[in-house]
Design an enzyme around this catalytic site. Structure first.
Site, PDB file in Angstrom:
ATOM      1  N   GLU A  13    -127.851  15.930  61.601  1.00 29.99           N
ATOM      2  CA  GLU A  13    -128.256  16.605  60.417  1.00 29.99           C
ATOM      3  C   GLU A  13    -128.780  17.674  60.405  1.00 29.99           C
ATOM      4  OE1 GLU A  13    -125.070  18.248  60.409  1.00 29.99           O
ATOM      5  OE2 GLU A  13    -123.875  16.784  60.413  1.00 29.99           O
ATOM      6  N   VAL A  14    -130.492  17.795  61.347  1.00 31.60           N
ATOM      7  CA  VAL A  14    -131.429  18.092  61.750  1.00 31.60           C
ATOM      8  C   VAL A  14    -131.297  19.627  61.659  1.00 31.60           C
ATOM      9  CG1 VAL A  14    -132.898  16.025  60.999  1.00 31.60           C
ATOM     10  CG2 VAL A  14    -132.211  17.389  63.406  1.00 31.60           C
ATOM     11  N   LYS A  16    -129.498  20.612  65.681  1.00 33.19           N
ATOM     12  CA  LYS A  16    -130.357  19.923  67.037  1.00 33.19           C
ATOM     13  C   LYS A  16    -128.917  20.905  67.959  1.00 33.19           C
ATOM     14  CE  LYS A  16    -128.796  15.666  67.838  1.00 33.19           C
ATOM     15  NZ  LYS A  16    -128.630  15.905  65.747  1.00 33.19           N
ATOM     16  N   LYS A  38    -122.612  16.867  76.174  1.00 35.47           N
ATOM     17  CA  LYS A  38    -122.805  16.451  74.695  1.00 35.47           C
ATOM     18  C   LYS A  38    -121.845  15.061  74.722  1.00 35.47           C
ATOM     19  CE  LYS A  38    -121.982  16.319  69.618  1.00 35.47           C
ATOM     20  NZ  LYS A  38    -123.775  15.946  69.630  1.00 35.47           N
ATOM     21  N   GLU A 118    -127.273  16.634  74.532  1.00 33.46           N
ATOM     22  CA  GLU A 118    -127.135  16.953  72.864  1.00 33.46           C
ATOM     23  C   GLU A 118    -126.768  15.198  72.826  1.00 33.46           C
ATOM     24  OE1 GLU A 118    -125.159  18.690  68.493  1.00 33.46           O
ATOM     25  OE2 GLU A 118    -126.422  19.898  69.986  1.00 33.46           O
ATOM     26  N   ALA A 120    -126.270  11.940  69.481  1.00 29.46           N
ATOM     27  CA  ALA A 120    -125.630  11.664  68.067  1.00 29.46           C
ATOM     28  C   ALA A 120    -127.106  11.073  67.128  1.00 29.46           C
ATOM     29  CB  ALA A 120    -124.035  11.509  68.518  1.00 29.46           C
ATOM     30  N   GLY A 121    -127.067  12.547  66.861  1.00 29.40           N
ATOM     31  CA  GLY A 121    -127.657  11.888  65.362  1.00 29.40           C
ATOM     32  C   GLY A 121    -129.470  12.027  65.769  1.00 29.40           C
ATOM     33  N   ARG A 188    -136.854  24.395  59.869  1.00 28.50           N
ATOM     34  CA  ARG A 188    -137.229  24.620  58.057  1.00 28.50           C
ATOM     35  C   ARG A 188    -136.114  24.976  58.232  1.00 28.50           C
ATOM     36  NH1 ARG A 188    -141.500  28.565  56.455  1.00 28.50           N
ATOM     37  NH2 ARG A 188    -142.961  27.188  58.068  1.00 28.50           N
TER      38      ARG A 188
END
Length: 256
Positions: A13-14, A16, A38, A118, A120-121, A188
């Protein structure tokens, strides 16, 4: 041959998917043919028609112009919002470890200049019962080397106090695994930014020597790419050109 980029985060949850989608859109604006992959998604929605819907996979697919089909974008989709192996276990199955890597080949058929992958995590998050994300990246790099493709890491991290440790440790671990880093995007996540956001990009460029550092100033704001003096990175070297002549994001501001 294609330029492959494996997108990973310093945590889950940053942002990506958001950062990957914006990168894909910019590359397409520059004339690149971009594929998206993915390998596995969890936390999917079960639709009335029985299809499993991954918002992340759908976002990437849309950003890329809907190439191929959603099953090629994300062949393994699970329901529970847990790590992929735990989500699969809830359904009495396992993540197909080999398919994670082998599903990449369909995107390297000559139709695409760039493929964004992408994970995962984070880099050391489990992606199957047998592999962490870093193990998948190592396998993909080995396959890419054998087939004449380039393979690099794109790191996404939250722009806040403490990010220096997380990025430096992740980047050094990636380098130890033999995976080169193409760039870093600082996301951010909070409207109330702490003072470290004024210096995080410069500090990370200095400590990590990452060729490209970018920042999303808010989740809905522009993605601004920073460069070193005279377009040089922290080590003083001219930034590498990748993605078919596009210097990754090429000092570009991407607007949502």
């Amino acid at each position: 041959m294609a330029s492959l980029y494996f997108v990973t985060g310093t945590d889950t949850e940053v942002g990506k998917t958001y950062c990957t989608a914006k990168t894909v859109e910019r590359m397409r604006e520059c004339g690149q043919r971009v594929g998206v992959y993915k390998p596995v998604a969890s936390g999917c929605e079960l639709r009335a028609d029985g299809q499993r819907y991954s918002v992340d996979a759908a976002t990437l697919w849309q950003a890329a112009g809907r190439p191929k089909n959603i099953d090629a974008v994300c062949p393994q989709r699970f329901l529970a919002a847990l790590s992929p192996p735990q989500s699969a276990a809830r359904e009495g199955v396992k993540v197909d470890t080999r398919q994670l890597r082998d599903g990449l080949a369909i995107w390297c058929d000559g139709d695409f200049d760039v493929v964004m992958i992408e994970g995962a995590g984070g880099l050391f998050s489990p992606i199957s019962d047998d592999w962490l994300n870093v193990d998948l990246a190592i396998e993909m790099k080995r396959w890419s080397d054998q087939n004449g493709h380039s393979f690099e890491l794109l790191l996404v991290a939250p722009d806040r106090l403490g990010v220096l440790h997380h990025v430096i440790s992740t980047s050094r671990a990636a380098e130890s695994a033999g995976i080169p880093i193409a760039g870093l995007i600082l996301n951010r996540m909070d409207d109330h930014a702490d003072e470290s956001t004024q210096t995080n990009a410069e500090d990370l460029r200095r400590w990590c020597g990452i060729p490209m550092v970018a920042s999303v100033r808010q989740p809905s704001g522009p993605l601004v790419v920073f460069s070193g003096p005279n377009g040089r990175n922290a080590s003083g070297e001219t930034s590498r050109e990748t993605a078919g002549g596009v210097n990754f994001l090429n000092q570009t501001t991407i607007r949502r």
